[in-house]
Design an enzyme around this catalytic site. Structure first.
Site, PDB file in Angstrom:
ATOM      1  N   ARG A  57       8.351   0.288  -4.073  1.00 60.46           N
ATOM      2  CA  ARG A  57       8.070   0.711  -2.700  1.00 60.46           C
ATOM      3  C   ARG A  57       9.187   0.228  -1.787  1.00 60.46           C
ATOM      4  NH1 ARG A  57       4.684  -1.948  -0.565  1.00 60.46           N
ATOM      5  NH2 ARG A  57       3.859  -3.216  -2.250  1.00 60.46           N
ATOM      6  N   TYR A  83       8.940   7.342  -6.497  1.00 65.13           N
ATOM      7  CA  TYR A  83       8.202   6.153  -6.927  1.00 65.13           C
ATOM      8  C   TYR A  83       6.741   6.208  -6.439  1.00 65.13           C
ATOM      9  CZ  TYR A  83       6.354   1.571  -7.387  1.00 65.13           C
ATOM     10  OH  TYR A  83       5.507   0.550  -7.722  1.00 65.13           O
ATOM     11  N   LYS A  95      -1.254   4.703  -1.548  1.00 61.43           N
ATOM     12  CA  LYS A  95      -1.016   3.748  -0.450  1.00 61.43           C
ATOM     13  C   LYS A  95      -0.994   4.467   0.903  1.00 61.43           C
ATOM     14  CE  LYS A  95      -0.426   0.491  -3.376  1.00 61.43           C
ATOM     15  NZ  LYS A  95      -1.458  -0.524  -3.538  1.00 61.43           N
ATOM     16  N   HIS A 114      -7.028  -3.121   0.202  1.00 60.13           N
ATOM     17  CA  HIS A 114      -6.197  -3.251  -1.008  1.00 60.13           C
ATOM     18  C   HIS A 114      -6.947  -4.161  -1.991  1.00 60.13           C
ATOM     19  CE1 HIS A 114      -1.946  -4.390  -2.688  1.00 60.13           C
ATOM     20  NE2 HIS A 114      -2.448  -3.355  -3.320  1.00 60.13           N
ATOM     21  N   SER A 119       0.468  -6.901  -4.137  1.00 63.18           N
ATOM     22  CA  SER A 119       0.964  -6.114  -5.268  1.00 63.18           C
ATOM     23  C   SER A 119       1.519  -7.028  -6.356  1.00 63.18           C
ATOM     24  CB  SER A 119       2.082  -5.199  -4.781  1.00 63.18           C
ATOM     25  OG  SER A 119       1.657  -4.492  -3.640  1.00 63.18           O
ATOM     26  N   CYS A 135       0.159  -9.161  -8.365  1.00 65.48           N
ATOM     27  CA  CYS A 135      -0.367 -10.533  -8.457  1.00 65.48           C
ATOM     28  C   CYS A 135      -1.587 -10.602  -9.370  1.00 65.48           C
ATOM     29  CB  CYS A 135      -0.731 -11.070  -7.081  1.00 65.48           C
ATOM     30  SG  CYS A 135       0.702 -11.446  -6.064  1.00 65.48           S
ATOM     31  N   ASP A 182      -7.307  -1.241  -7.361  1.00 58.87           N
ATOM     32  CA  ASP A 182      -6.284  -1.285  -6.307  1.00 58.87           C
ATOM     33  C   ASP A 182      -6.818  -1.017  -4.900  1.00 58.87           C
ATOM     34  OD1 ASP A 182      -3.527  -1.677  -5.638  1.00 58.87           O
ATOM     35  OD2 ASP A 182      -3.285   0.480  -5.377  1.00 58.87           O
ATOM     36  N   ARG A 201       5.994   0.645 -14.830  1.00 61.45           N
ATOM     37  CA  ARG A 201       4.565   0.912 -14.604  1.00 61.45           C
ATOM     38  C   ARG A 201       3.960   1.783 -15.695  1.00 61.45           C
ATOM     39  NH1 ARG A 201       2.074  -0.825  -9.502  1.00 61.45           N
ATOM     40  NH2 ARG A 201       3.729  -1.991  -8.492  1.00 61.45           N
TER      41      ARG A 201
END
Ligand code: OXD
Ligand code: MN
Length: 587
Positions: A72, A200, A209, A229, A251, A253, A276, A373
């Protein structure tokens, strides 16, 4: 012509694609688009998709992004409210007309030579009162296929919005991938996202998002709900009772690992509702109810293994008619399988790195990009909650805030009451990760893990949280967690992963009033005797350290929190300052 058809025609006039293709979300169509990605479309000279070994990873494909397009890009993400103050110091802002003019210039003819895919999709179950109908336009098969995994994409959506102009709009083009011409623009009042220059996930899958957090958080403010989130998960105890909780972590974590945790405590198990995003509404019963608007996982590959997340490994190997995508992982050439650092087993002999070059482990470079990812359907998840498709969602008994902190933050803390809990969420900070383009490992304040995702002024967001609490007759308890404390030699003290169930058990025990807790300046912390640590190899000294309050450290933390709050000036709610001052006095 319907409002949707008119809108598509207008965007095509500007972007000038060779063809327009309306997706219906079918399996057959997905196959066709993957074929196009394998044989026709290219990114930086590479085919969009490479077919992987379907025996090991059924229906899976490798995608290599443009080399500059791997995470991002918060610095080119803008929230275009009419007034700068509405966007707040937490966002980049541009006036809507200026942003549109800029985007019109960049988008003129940007789809020339390409196909425009029209993607009709729902965020949320179509029968849910909380679901939203959306349409995204894009010019790359990778995004079309990803959206089919991550959302409910069907042609029914077209009929649903046929006569209405109020659907959520997304216009996306990869442009020429020039980082200097990359922008992700949000127009919250128009429910419109316009993104150019990046393929992306967080920049290009506009339902994620961009809509489900940034724009939806603004809708939530207007309509009285919250877009967060957060993981949504059920924790089943040995008696079969399931307690639903949400958990916000920044993000990369460990949200995905937490959402499908395999318990080390006998009789406990976790049910996955989402990893998420959570949309939280006040139900008719005065409780908070959560739905996951998505239908897939877009998770970080490196370190995912049978140790850290066995249920994700099973998900990736399950295979259904939904394809599974691997983006910027390395490739085990002999097996034709994806590979990343931290995967189970020996390092393969013959690896091609994420850029497609032969990898030499002695050079010290990573084979898989640190933010590589996987994209996989949630329906492949062995721990998927039976409530996942319930249009009403699940009732939430606890909200958990987390971050990655090597020092200071205790393993678990509980807010004293709602107001104190909003303060607890607002004071969160975390070490930065590879999920966004910036220096890694630096502590930044990240309230509620929403700093990059709150679509309006965060001071107003805190006020909204305070207001929501007043309307809940049975508010969830609120906790903070930190799995990441290190000892003097830099090793993690807490074993994490499956053992995190022990902290979740304490949280459930607190919800059910089964255990007491110690009141401190920063909230309630567990009595050591109430935390089940049987069989863990942690010294008493280290356990005490995990639950201790380092007063001097917290005073320094308070200075950092104060500096952050001050950016919001007089807009910052008095209740948050009151809680801050109470904490400081007690330290
Ligand atoms: C994500 C992120 O991809 O938070 O979920 O960056
Ligand atoms: Mn995320």
């Amino acid at each position: 012509m319907t409002p949707l058809e008119r809108w598509v025609e207008e965007q095509a006039k500007l972007t000038k694609p060779d063809k327009i293709y309306w997706c219906d979300g079918s399996e057959e169509e997905a196959r066709r688009l993957i074929e196009i990605g394998i044989n026709e479309e290219k990114i930086a000279g590479n085919p969009v998709f490479y077919e992987l070994n379907h025996k090991a990873f059924p229906n899976s494909y490798l995608h290599r992004s443009h080399p500059t397009d791997v995470a991002r890009t918060e610095q080119v993400t803008f929230i275009c409210h009419p007034g700068k103050e509405t966007a707040g110091p937490n966002n980049n802002w541009m006036a809507p007309e200026e942003a549109k003019e800029k985007m019109r210039r960049l988008s003129d003819g940007c789809m020339r030579g390409r196909t425009m895919y029209v993607l009709p999709y729902m965020m949320g179950h179509p029968e849910s009162p909380y679901a939203k109908a959306c349409v995204q336009l894009t010019d790359v098969s990778y995004v079309a296929i990803s959206m089919r995994i991550m959302t409910r994409m069907t042609k029914d959506v077209v009929a649903k919005i046929a006569d209405r102009g109020d659907f959520v709009k997304g216009l996306h083009s990869v442009g020429d991938f020039d980082p200097n011409k990359r922008f992700i623009m949000h127009f919250p009042d128009e429910h419109f996202v316009w993104s150019i220059g990046s393929g992306y996930g967080g920049n290009a899958l506009l339902g994620k998002k961009c809509f489900s957090l940034r724009i939806a958080s603004w809708l939530g403010l207007k309509e009285g709900w919250l877009a967060e989130h957060m993981v949504i998960m059920g924790i089943e105890d040995p008696k079969g009772n399931v307690t639903y909780v949400t958990a916000a972590l920044p993000s990369a974590c460990g949200k995905t690992n937490l959402a499908m945790l395999e318990s080390s405590l006998p009789g406990y198990r976790v049910w996955t509702v989402g990893d998420d995003i959570a949309w939280l509404h006040i139900g008719p019963d005065g409780r908070l109810w959560a739905i996951n608007p998505e239908t897939g996982f877009f998770g970080v590959a490196p370190k995912t293994s049978m140790h850290t997340n066995p249920n994700m490994m099973r998900t990736l190997k399950k295979g259904t008619f939904y394809p599974t995508l691997f983006t910027n992982t390395a490739l085990d050439v002999d097996k034709n399988e994806p590979w990343w650092e931290g995967m189970d087993g020996d390092v393969p002999q013959n690896i091609v790195d994420w850029l497609g070059n032969p990898w030499d482990s002695s050079l010290g470079t990573k084979a898989a990009h640190p933010n590589s990812r996987f994209t996989a359907s949630i329906y492949q998840c062995p721990t998927l909650s039976p409530e996942f498709d319930n249009p009403k969602g699940v009732p939430i008994s606890a909200v958990i805030f987390g971050g990655k902190r090597m020092h200071l933050k205790p393993l678990v803390v509980e807010g004293l009451n709602w107001q104190n809990s909003v303060f607890l969420g607002s004071r969160m900070g975390s070490e930065t990760t590879a999920a966004a383009v910036h220096a890694e490992g630096v502590v930044r304040r990240d309230p509620m893990a929403m700093l990059p995702f709150c679509g309006y002024n965060m001071a107003d967001y805190f006020r909204h949280w305070l207001e929501i609490g007043k309307r809940l007759s049975k508010p969830p308890k609120v906790f903070s967690i930190n799995w990441f404390r290190t000892d003097d030699r830099g090793n993690y003290i807490w074993p994490g992963f499956r053992e995190n169930i022990r902290v979740l058990k304490w949280i459930v025990d607190r919800i059910n009033n089964n255990v007491g807790a110690k009141e401190t300046a920063i909230g309630y912390v567990p009595h050591l005797k109430d935390l089940n640590v049987d069989g863990l190899n942690i010294s008493k000294k280290n356990l005490e350290k995990l639950l201790a309050i380092d007063r001097e450290g917290w005073k320094r933390e308070a200075d950092d929190i104060e500096e952050f709050y001050k950016k919001f000036g007089s807009r910052m709610p008095k209740e948050i300052w009151d809680e801050f001052n109470k904490m400081k006095e007690k330290l």
